[in-house]
Scaffold this active site. Sequence first.
Site, short mmCIF file in Angstrom:
data_model
loop_
_atom_site.label_atom_id
_atom_site.label_comp_id
_atom_site.label_asym_id
_atom_site.label_seq_id
_atom_site.Cartn_x
_atom_site.Cartn_y
_atom_site.Cartn_z
N GLU A 263 0.83 -1.21 0.00
CA GLU A 263 0.00 0.00 0.00
C GLU A 263 0.87 1.26 0.00
OE1 GLU A 263 -2.78 1.23 -0.51
OE2 GLU A 263 -3.88 1.99 1.23
N THR B 295 -4.97 10.07 -4.93
CA THR B 295 -4.87 10.18 -3.46
C THR B 295 -3.83 11.24 -3.07
OG1 THR B 295 -5.50 7.88 -3.22
CG2 THR B 295 -4.40 8.87 -1.35
N1 HSE Z 1 -7.27 8.04 4.86
C1 HSE Z 1 -6.79 8.19 3.51
C2 HSE Z 1 -7.17 9.56 2.99
C3 HSE Z 1 -7.40 7.14 2.66
O1 HSE Z 1 -8.28 10.00 3.22
O2 HSE Z 1 -6.33 10.20 2.35
C4 HSE Z 1 -6.87 7.18 1.25
O3 HSE Z 1 -6.71 5.91 0.77
#
Ligand code: HSE
Length: 312
Positions: free
Chosen positions: A132, A184
């Site tokens: 990940e 992300t």
């Molecule tokens: N907790 C993370 C975010 C999850 O919100 O950026 C992203 O996979």
Amino acid sequence: MSVQAVEATASATVANLGVGFDILGMALQAPCDVVRAERSDAEGVQIVAITGDAGELSRDPTRNTAGIAAAYVLGQIGAAAGVRLTLHKGLPLASGLGSSAASAVAAAVAVNALFGEPLDHAALLAASLEGEAAVSGRHADNVAPSLFGGITLVLGAAAEAIYSLPVPPNLHLALATPAIAVPTAHARAVLPPSVPLKALVHQTGQVALLIHALYTGDLALLGAALEGDQVIEPARAHLMRGLAEVRAAARARGALGTVISGAGPTLCSLCDSEAVAERVAEAMREVYAELNLPAAIRVTQPALHGATWRAL
Ligand code: HSE
């Protein structure tokens, strides 16, 4: 006992649950990624095929979350043999549903099973996180629920830092994944580097309320708490076209609350029955049709079990 080939399945996850940025995650019954692992005379990890990714993922095992997790497991085991992996992506890529985490978890579980399960949960978590981290950053709020199932509180990368929370029995989810790219890294880059004390007090209060709602099974309270995010969602909302419209339409059809799933763009509405979730899914379809934005809509439930495997 060791076998020649196994198939492991790991599910999608909804990270954050609104207010629990990087510390809460929930496993879903669907969609899932599936990894088939078989022994190979060649050393190391080979990815022989990937399906369901429209050719977008790297077959280079050092650049693929499943390949990295599998190599980590092989290294921990000290295996002389290698593995050949086949990855089927049931999860959409870069969707906010924990796609990279599910592939990493499925690969770690498959390779461990292939060698007779020598590694414990803590080592599998570390292996999954290794995969990940290479793709989405080092946070365990997707890998932990995908590996262990249910709703998890994630306070670190070690197995002792993962706490299993109660899953309300009637919870159903409507999910909308619009066809917009929200990497992300970008969704994390827009976040504020620090928060005012007032916001901290509010946010911690909402997380505490959410945990209380889970323990008491109070779904109305749960819906209110998860929408109480005044830090992360306001910073990301401009990246999630349709958020305000979907939330309003979902609420009008009876949803308890709607949140950005992980870093988005998937939106997740929590509902107290399958019938409500189906109605909310229909409302989501209408909203995105109105916006002329293609979107994949799903109805599912939390998964109580984590990743599974079977011998082939
Ligand atoms: N907790 C993370 C975010 C999850 O919100 O950026 C992203 O996979």
